[in-house]
Enzyme design. Structure first.
Site, PDB file in Angstrom:
ATOM      1  N   LYS A 125       1.082  -1.150   0.088  1.00 36.35           N
ATOM      2  CA  LYS A 125      -0.187  -0.208  -0.219  1.00 36.35           C
ATOM      3  C   LYS A 125       1.013   1.257   0.178  1.00 36.35           C
ATOM      4  O   LYS A 125       0.676   2.094  -0.155  1.00 36.35           O
ATOM      5  CB  LYS A 125      -1.607   0.000   1.593  1.00 36.35           C
ATOM      6  N   LYS A 134      -5.361  -8.847  -6.423  1.00 39.47           N
ATOM      7  CA  LYS A 134      -6.913  -9.253  -5.702  1.00 39.47           C
ATOM      8  C   LYS A 134      -7.660  -8.589  -6.280  1.00 39.47           C
ATOM      9  O   LYS A 134      -7.104  -7.031  -6.434  1.00 39.47           O
ATOM     10  CB  LYS A 134      -6.168  -8.478  -3.846  1.00 39.47           C
ATOM     11  N   LYS A 170     -11.539  -3.425  -2.965  1.00 38.53           N
ATOM     12  CA  LYS A 170     -12.421  -1.598  -3.063  1.00 38.53           C
ATOM     13  C   LYS A 170     -11.427  -0.810  -3.841  1.00 38.53           C
ATOM     14  O   LYS A 170     -12.055   0.636  -4.209  1.00 38.53           O
ATOM     15  CB  LYS A 170     -12.554  -1.662  -1.987  1.00 38.53           C
TER      16      LYS A 170
HETATM   17  N1  AQP Z   1     -10.784  -9.881  -3.878  1.00 37.45           N
HETATM   18  C1  AQP Z   1     -10.966 -10.940  -2.421  1.00 37.45           C
HETATM   19  N2  AQP Z   1     -10.761 -11.856  -2.726  1.00 37.45           N
HETATM   20  C2  AQP Z   1     -10.865 -12.905  -0.926  1.00 37.45           C
HETATM   21  N3  AQP Z   1     -11.021 -11.590   0.470  1.00 37.45           N
HETATM   22  C3  AQP Z   1     -11.039 -10.540   0.267  1.00 37.45           C
HETATM   23  N4  AQP Z   1     -11.264  -9.579   0.896  1.00 37.45           N
HETATM   24  C4  AQP Z   1     -11.271  -8.745   0.261  1.00 37.45           C
HETATM   25  N5  AQP Z   1     -11.351  -9.117  -0.920  1.00 37.45           N
HETATM   26  C5  AQP Z   1     -11.111  -9.988  -1.189  1.00 37.45           C
HETATM   27  C6  AQP Z   1     -11.425 -10.225   2.372  1.00 37.45           C
HETATM   28  O1  AQP Z   1     -12.161  -9.673   3.012  1.00 37.45           O
HETATM   29  C7  AQP Z   1     -11.950  -9.254   4.315  1.00 37.45           C
HETATM   30  C8  AQP Z   1     -12.429  -8.030   4.373  1.00 37.45           C
HETATM   31  O2  AQP Z   1     -11.285  -7.039   3.705  1.00 37.45           O
HETATM   32  P1  AQP Z   1     -11.058  -5.633   3.885  1.00 37.45           P
HETATM   33  O3  AQP Z   1     -12.190  -5.247   3.306  1.00 37.45           O
HETATM   34  O4  AQP Z   1     -11.752  -4.806   5.526  1.00 37.45           O
HETATM   35  O5  AQP Z   1      -9.836  -5.706   3.421  1.00 37.45           O
HETATM   36  P2  AQP Z   1      -9.112  -5.878   2.267  1.00 37.45           P
HETATM   37  O6  AQP Z   1      -8.601  -6.810   2.104  1.00 37.45           O
HETATM   38  O7  AQP Z   1      -7.156  -4.307   2.360  1.00 37.45           O
HETATM   39  O8  AQP Z   1     -10.013  -5.325   1.283  1.00 37.45           O
HETATM   40  P3  AQP Z   1      -9.982  -4.738  -0.114  1.00 37.45           P
HETATM   41  O9  AQP Z   1     -10.874  -4.896  -1.119  1.00 37.45           O
HETATM   42  O10 AQP Z   1      -8.573  -4.901  -0.662  1.00 37.45           O
HETATM   43  O11 AQP Z   1      -9.553  -2.968   0.497  1.00 37.45           O
HETATM   44  P4  AQP Z   1      -8.597  -2.054   0.041  1.00 37.45           P
HETATM   45  O12 AQP Z   1      -8.457  -1.649  -1.420  1.00 37.45           O
HETATM   46  O13 AQP Z   1      -9.293  -0.369   0.859  1.00 37.45           O
HETATM   47  O14 AQP Z   1      -7.566  -2.465   0.319  1.00 37.45           O
HETATM   48  C9  AQP Z   1     -10.717 -10.094   4.202  1.00 37.45           C
HETATM   49  O15 AQP Z   1     -10.547 -10.944   5.422  1.00 37.45           O
HETATM   50  C10 AQP Z   1     -10.310  -9.747   2.730  1.00 37.45           C
HETATM   51  O16 AQP Z   1      -9.093 -10.759   2.958  1.00 37.45           O
END
Ligand code: AQP
Length: 327
Positions: free
Chosen positions: A111, A192, A195
Site C-alpha cells: 500500500k 486481488k 475496493k
Molecule cells: N478479492 C478478495 N478475495 C477474497 N477475500 C477478500 N477480501 C477482500 N477482498 C477480497 C477479504 O475480506 C475481508 C475484509 O477485507 P477488507 O475490506 O477489510 O480489507 P481488504 O482485504 O484490504 O479489502 P480491499 O477490497 O482490498 O480494500 P482496499 O482496496 O481498501 O485495501 C478480509 O479478510 C479480506 O481478505
C-alpha cells in the site's frame, strides 16, 4: 463459548471479492460462534477518505451485513468508532509492537509502494487490528489470504502481552476457508479484486445491475486454450472465474469442470454472470429496504452497546495488568 470478530473496511464500494472472501463465510460462521461483525472505519482512514463517501460506505457495509443474511439478533453488528475501546487498546498494543515486525508487513509494503507520503497509521494498522480482536477475547478469526500475516502478529502480541503482564488475552486461532479466500481482478488475475482499484471493470460491485454484471463477465480476461479447468499456475484468469462460480453457486470445482467440458468460454461466462446475478438480486433488494431505515440505526446502536459491554471488561483487565490506575 467460541467467539469470532471480523469486519470489512468501508474503504470503497463492496465487491464480490469481499462478499466471497468475507461476507458469505460470515453467514455460515454466525451459526457456529458468538459473533461480532464490525465496520472498521478507523482502519479505512489509514488512507485518505472523502468524508461523504466514508459516511455512506460505512452505512453500506453495515446494510450489506444484514442484507446478505447476518442476523442482528444473534450477532452484534456495529461501527468500530462507536466503541472507543478499540482506539484505546489500539494505542496500548502499539506500544507493544516492534518497528521491525511492522516493517515486515507485506500489506504495508504494497500500500505504501511508490507513494511519496503515507500516514503513520497505515504503518501501525496491525496493532489496531490486534486490539480489535483481543478486545473481544475472540477464539477464532476468519482470515482471507492477505490477512494471515496480520493475524500472526495479533497472536504474537497477545502472547507477548500475556508473558509481560500476566494472562490477559485469548490467543486467537484462524479460520481458513478453502474457497474464495483470494478472488482476483477480472481484468488482471495477478491482482486481488480490491475496493480501491479505480478500474471499475476489474470487479463486480455488490450494487451492479444485472446488465453491468453480464457485461463485466463477458469482458473478463481468459486465455486462448478454451478449456474450463482449474490450474492456477497455467490458467489464473479462468481459474479465478471457476472459483467465483463455485463460491456463488455452491457447486464443486469438479462439477463445474465436468459441466463445461469441451464448450469453450462463451456459455461458461454467460452462466457465471447469471449465477452471480441470482445471488446478488435479493441482497440488493434487502439493501435498498434497509439502507436509509430506522431499523439500521437501531441495529447499529444495539450492536455498539453489546460490543461496548464485551470490550469494557477486557480493556479494564489490560489496563490494570499494565499498571494503569483503575477503579
Ligand atoms: N478479492 C478478495 N478475495 C477474497 N477475500 C477478500 N477480501 C477482500 N477482498 C477480497 C477479504 O475480506 C475481508 C475484509 O477485507 P477488507 O475490506 O477489510 O480489507 P481488504 O482485504 O484490504 O479489502 P480491499 O477490497 O482490498 O480494500 P482496499 O482496496 O481498501 O485495501 C478480509 O479478510 C479480506 O481478505
Amino acid at each position: 463459548m467460541k467467539r469470532v470478530i471480523s469486519g470489512i473496511k468501508p474503504s470503497g464500494e463492496l465487491n464480490i471479492g469481499g462478499y466471497g472472501g468475507a461476507l458469505q463465510p460470515f453467514i455460515t460462521i454466525q451459526h457456529e460462534y458468538e459473533c461480532f461483525f464490525f465496520v472498521p472505519d478507523l482502519h479505512a482512514i489509514t488512507v485518505t477518505q472523502d468524508p461523504k463517501e466514508l459516511y455512506q460506505r460505512s452505512k453500506d457495509i453495515a446494510a450489506f451485513y444484514i442484507a446478505a443474511g447476518i442476523d442482528p439478533k444473534k450477532s452484534a453488528i456495529f461501527i468500530q468508532s462507536h466503541v472507543p475501546a478499540h482506539a484505546e487498546l489500539g494505542w496500548m498494543m502499539e506500544t507493544q509492537s516492534h518497528f521491525g515486525e511492522l516493517s515486515r508487513m507485506t500489506q504495508f509494503k504494497e500500500k505504501s509502494d511508490g507513494k511519496d507520503s503515507v500516514s503513520a497509521a497505515l504503518f501501525t494498522y496491525p496493532a489496531l487490528m490486534a486490539a480489535d480482536i483481543l478486545l473481544y477475547q475472540a477464539t477464532h478469526v476468519p482470515v482471507g489470504d492477505d490477512q494471515k500475516q496480520h493475524l500472526e502478529m495479533t497472536r504474537d502480541l497477545a502472547l507477548r502481552f500475556n508473558n509481560r503482564f500476566g494472562s490477559t488475552f485469548v490467543v486467537p486461532e484462524p479460520i481458513i476457508q478453502s474457497l474464495g479466500s483470494r478472488i482476483m481482478g477480472l481484468d488482471d488475475p495477478s491482482k486481488k479484486m480490491s475496493k480501491s482499484n479505480p478500474n471499475r471493470n476489474s470487479c463486480v460491485l455488490m450494487l451492479d445491475s444485472p446488465d453491468e454484471i453480464r457485461k463485466k463477465f463477458s469482458k473478463a480476461v481468459t486465455d486462448s486454450e478454451g478449456s474450463v479447468h482449474l490450474d492456477w499456475e497455467a490458467k489464473p484468469a479462468v481459474s479465478n472465474l471457476i472459483e467465483i462460480y463455485a463460491v456463488f453457486s455452491g457447486d464443486s470445482i469438479a462439477a463445474i469442470e465436468r459441466q463445461y467440458e469441451g464448450q469453450g468460454y462463451g456459455s461458461f461466462k454467460r452462466d457465471l454472470a447469471e449465477v452471480v446475478v441470482e445471488k446478488l438480486i435479493p441482497i440488493q433488494e434487502r439493501y435498498k429496504e434497509i439502507i436509509d431505515s430506522e431499523e439500521l440505526i437501531t441495529i447499529l446502536k444495539d450492536g455498539a452497546l453489546k460490543a461496548s459491554e464485551a470490550a469494557k471488561a477486557t480493556l479494564h483487565q489490560a489496563k490494570r495488568a499494565m499498571g494503569f490506575v483503575t477503579f
